[in-house]
Design a protein around this motif. Structure first.
Motif, short mmCIF file in Angstrom:
data_model
loop_
_atom_site.label_atom_id
_atom_site.label_comp_id
_atom_site.label_asym_id
_atom_site.label_seq_id
_atom_site.Cartn_x
_atom_site.Cartn_y
_atom_site.Cartn_z
N GLY A 196 0.83 -1.20 0.00
CA GLY A 196 0.00 0.00 0.00
C GLY A 196 0.87 1.25 0.00
N ALA A 197 0.21 2.37 0.19
CA ALA A 197 0.84 3.68 0.03
C ALA A 197 2.12 3.85 0.87
CB ALA A 197 -0.16 4.76 0.39
N SER B 12 5.72 3.86 -0.55
CA SER B 12 6.21 4.95 -1.40
C SER B 12 6.36 6.27 -0.64
CB SER B 12 5.26 5.16 -2.60
OG SER B 12 5.23 4.03 -3.44
N THR B 13 6.02 6.28 0.66
CA THR B 13 6.08 7.56 1.38
C THR B 13 7.53 8.07 1.48
OG1 THR B 13 6.04 6.36 3.48
CG2 THR B 13 3.98 7.34 2.77
N ILE C 97 5.83 10.59 -1.72
CA ILE C 97 4.40 10.49 -2.12
C ILE C 97 3.60 10.26 -0.84
CG2 ILE C 97 2.73 9.26 -3.56
CD1 ILE C 97 5.08 8.17 -5.20
N ASP D 88 0.86 9.09 1.87
CA ASP D 88 -0.17 8.04 1.92
C ASP D 88 -1.51 8.73 2.13
OD1 ASP D 88 -0.21 8.68 4.60
OD2 ASP D 88 0.56 6.77 5.32
N PHE D 89 -2.56 7.98 2.40
CA PHE D 89 -3.87 8.60 2.56
C PHE D 89 -4.15 8.96 4.01
CE2 PHE D 89 -6.51 6.94 -1.32
CZ PHE D 89 -5.88 7.89 -2.10
N ARG D 90 -3.96 7.97 4.90
CA ARG D 90 -4.58 8.09 6.22
C ARG D 90 -3.62 8.48 7.34
NH1 ARG D 90 -6.97 4.34 3.17
NH2 ARG D 90 -9.19 4.60 2.81
N ASN E 47 -1.26 0.45 -4.78
CA ASN E 47 -0.68 1.71 -5.21
C ASN E 47 -0.97 1.99 -6.67
OD1 ASN E 47 0.17 2.05 -2.68
ND2 ASN E 47 2.35 1.71 -3.06
N HIS F 14 -5.82 -1.24 -7.85
CA HIS F 14 -6.56 0.01 -8.04
C HIS F 14 -6.09 0.75 -9.29
CE1 HIS F 14 -7.41 -0.04 -3.41
NE2 HIS F 14 -8.10 -0.94 -4.08
N THR G 72 0.29 -0.73 4.40
CA THR G 72 -1.13 -0.47 4.14
C THR G 72 -1.93 -0.57 5.43
OG1 THR G 72 -3.15 -1.36 3.11
CG2 THR G 72 -1.30 -2.89 3.29
N VAL H 282 -9.31 -0.78 2.91
CA VAL H 282 -10.11 -0.74 1.68
C VAL H 282 -10.33 -2.16 1.15
CG1 VAL H 282 -10.29 0.22 -0.65
CG2 VAL H 282 -9.12 1.53 1.13
N LYS I 112 4.37 0.91 9.59
CA LYS I 112 4.76 1.93 10.57
C LYS I 112 3.86 1.83 11.82
CE LYS I 112 4.21 6.23 9.11
NZ LYS I 112 3.37 7.15 9.80
N ASP I 113 2.58 1.68 11.56
CA ASP I 113 1.61 1.61 12.67
C ASP I 113 1.06 0.20 12.80
OD1 ASP I 113 1.56 4.49 13.21
OD2 ASP I 113 0.66 4.62 11.20
N ILE J 265 -1.62 -2.80 13.08
CA ILE J 265 -2.95 -3.02 12.47
C ILE J 265 -3.67 -3.98 13.41
CG2 ILE J 265 -4.21 -3.90 10.45
CD1 ILE J 265 -2.46 -1.56 9.65
N TYR K 216 9.69 1.76 9.78
CA TYR K 216 9.68 2.19 8.38
C TYR K 216 10.02 0.98 7.52
CZ TYR K 216 9.41 6.92 10.10
OH TYR K 216 8.98 8.06 10.72
P1 CNA Z 1 -3.28 4.31 3.93
O1 CNA Z 1 -4.64 4.00 4.41
O2 CNA Z 1 -2.89 5.73 3.84
O3 CNA Z 1 -2.28 3.52 4.88
C1 CNA Z 1 -0.89 3.63 4.74
C2 CNA Z 1 -0.25 2.77 5.81
O4 CNA Z 1 1.13 2.77 5.56
C3 CNA Z 1 -0.48 3.27 7.23
O5 CNA Z 1 -0.91 2.20 8.05
C4 CNA Z 1 0.90 3.77 7.67
O6 CNA Z 1 1.16 3.47 9.03
C5 CNA Z 1 1.81 2.99 6.79
N1 CNA Z 1 3.06 3.67 6.43
C6 CNA Z 1 3.24 4.95 6.03
N2 CNA Z 1 4.54 5.19 5.76
C7 CNA Z 1 5.19 4.02 6.00
C8 CNA Z 1 6.54 3.62 5.91
N3 CNA Z 1 7.51 4.45 5.48
N4 CNA Z 1 6.85 2.35 6.26
C9 CNA Z 1 5.89 1.49 6.69
N5 CNA Z 1 4.60 1.82 6.79
C10 CNA Z 1 4.26 3.06 6.44
O7 CNA Z 1 -3.02 3.69 2.48
P2 CNA Z 1 -3.44 2.25 1.91
O8 CNA Z 1 -2.47 1.92 0.85
O9 CNA Z 1 -3.70 1.29 2.97
O10 CNA Z 1 -4.86 2.59 1.26
C11 CNA Z 1 -5.21 2.16 0.01
C12 CNA Z 1 -5.35 3.34 -0.96
C13 CNA Z 1 -4.21 4.28 -0.87
C14 CNA Z 1 -5.30 2.84 -2.37
O11 CNA Z 1 -6.53 3.04 -2.97
C15 CNA Z 1 -4.21 3.64 -3.10
O12 CNA Z 1 -4.57 3.94 -4.40
C16 CNA Z 1 -4.04 4.84 -2.27
N6 CNA Z 1 -2.77 5.59 -2.37
C17 CNA Z 1 -1.74 5.20 -3.16
C18 CNA Z 1 -0.58 5.95 -3.23
C19 CNA Z 1 0.54 5.51 -4.12
O13 CNA Z 1 0.29 4.92 -5.16
N7 CNA Z 1 1.80 5.76 -3.74
C20 CNA Z 1 -0.46 7.12 -2.47
C21 CNA Z 1 -1.55 7.51 -1.66
C22 CNA Z 1 -2.68 6.73 -1.61
#
Ligand code: CNA
Length: 299
Positions: free
Chosen positions: A35-36, A39-40, A44, A46-48, A118, A137, A229, A233, A254-255, A257, A269
């Motif tokens: 999930g997002a 790529s942080t 880029i 993430d969403f939440r 992603n 997606h 992730t 979703v 990171k967090d 679940i 990370y």
């Molecule tokens: P989310 O709900 O924002 O969750 C992201 C998760 O990643 C969280 O639990 C964070 O704790 C964790 N996280 C953040 N940074 C790190 C890190 N460096 N190392 C480890 N864990 C980390 O995003 P999800 O992917 O769960 O939600 C699904 C959505 C997000 C999909 O529909 C995507 O299309 C959408 N999305 C994609 C992108 C991308 O393509 N890069 C960016 C933003 C959102």
């Protein structure tokens, strides 16, 4: 610093980082959900997360930030999506150590499939083969005109997305002019001839490849790893519950679940965790990434 949390009582053989390493060594068909969060580290959002995309769009005053990805709203007013799309547009030619970790699993013949949520297409750029990757997606790699279905490469409309402009289909611009020439009062919907990136909006079905592959992969996989992730979703989030009981489930995030039952949660990370695991797994697991030596040095 990686925190290890073992939750599931049932598989009492998989509890520690050493157990995780053993499982990775043993596994032949790893199903990895991403999930997002993977790529942080590339900038880029993430969403939440607290600094994620949903908090960045608060200024729009939407009742639900997910509305920017609502298909009906896009058709009514594509300018809402294009006012913020630049924030999630993937950078070019860059990928993270975690992306590299997936390609190393692939090189070692251990990757059954990477189900990514992603839309940045960076798994492909990192070298995950098309047959090993399900972009659940969709992705920014292509875009399609909502009116005539003409498809172009995502890079064609990226400059306009960066400028917060609505990209229009050249074919439909002509059609629009022709319509107005015939009748200058003609009703033309806001989204007529607008390109929409081929990402899955709320209200759209997931790509067919997801449904074609998931059942067989659930039956075949021998290890599940979920990375970066929040698993909020569906239907991707449901994969975790559907994996057979005998298959070990590892979380790298990171967090924590709490709504899923992982055997081991490696909290930190994901680039650090991947680099640590690769380091422990041995030299042949070195991650092909420009930052690898720096990250390796900090572990
Ligand atoms: P989310 O709900 O924002 O969750 C992201 C998760 O990643 C969280 O639990 C964070 O704790 C964790 N996280 C953040 N940074 C790190 C890190 N460096 N190392 C480890 N864990 C980390 O995003 P999800 O992917 O769960 O939600 C699904 C959505 C997000 C999909 O529909 C995507 O299309 C959408 N999305 C994609 C992108 C991308 O393509 N890069 C960016 C933003 C959102």
């Amino acid at each position: 610093m990686i925190k290890v949390k073992s939750i599931r009582e049932r598989l009492d053989t998989v509890k520690t980082i050493d157990d995780v390493l053993e499982q990775i060594n043993k596994a032949k068909k790893i199903l990895i959900i991403t999930g997002a969060g993977i790529s942080t580290s590339l900038g880029i959002p993430d969403f939440r997360s607290s600094k994620g995309f949903y908090s960045m769009v608060q200024h729009l005053g939407l009742s639900d930030p997910q509305e920017v990805f609502d298909l009906d709203i896009f058709h009514t007013d594509p300018s809402l999506f294009y006012s913020i799309a630049y924030m999630i547009l993937p950078p070019e030619k860059i990928y993270s150590p975690l992306h590299s970790f997936i390609t190393v699993l692939q090189k070692k013949g251990k990757l059954l499939r990477n189900y990514t949520q992603n839309i940045d297409n960076l798994e492909s750029y990192a070298g995950v083969k098309a047959e090993n990757l399900i972009q659940c997606h969709g992705s920014f790699a292509t875009a399609t005109c909502v009116t005539c279905k003409y498809q172009v490469k995502g890079e064609k409309i990226a400059p306009q997305i960066r400028e917060k402009e609505i990209p229009y289909c050249p074919r439909c611009i002509k059609a629009r002019k022709a319509l107005l020439k015939k009748d200058d009062d003609a009703y033309i919907p806001e989204s007529f001839g607008v390109f929409k990136p081929d990402i899955t909006f709320f209200g759209e079905p997931l790509p067919k490849t997801f449904h074609d592959t998931i059942g067989k992969d659930l039956a075949e996989c021998d290890l599940l790893i979920s990375v970066g992730t929040s698993l909020k979703v569906a239907p991707v989030a449901d994969i975790v519950d559907k994996v057979p009981e005998s298959v070990p489930q590892i979380l790298i995030n990171k967090d924590p679940i709490d709504h899923c039952n992982f055997d081991v949660s490696l909290l930190g990370y994901c680039d650090d965790v991947a680099s640590y695991l690769a380091n422990r797994l041995g030299d042949s697991w070195a991650l092909p990434h420009e930052d690898y030596d720096t990250i390796r040095g900090t572990n």
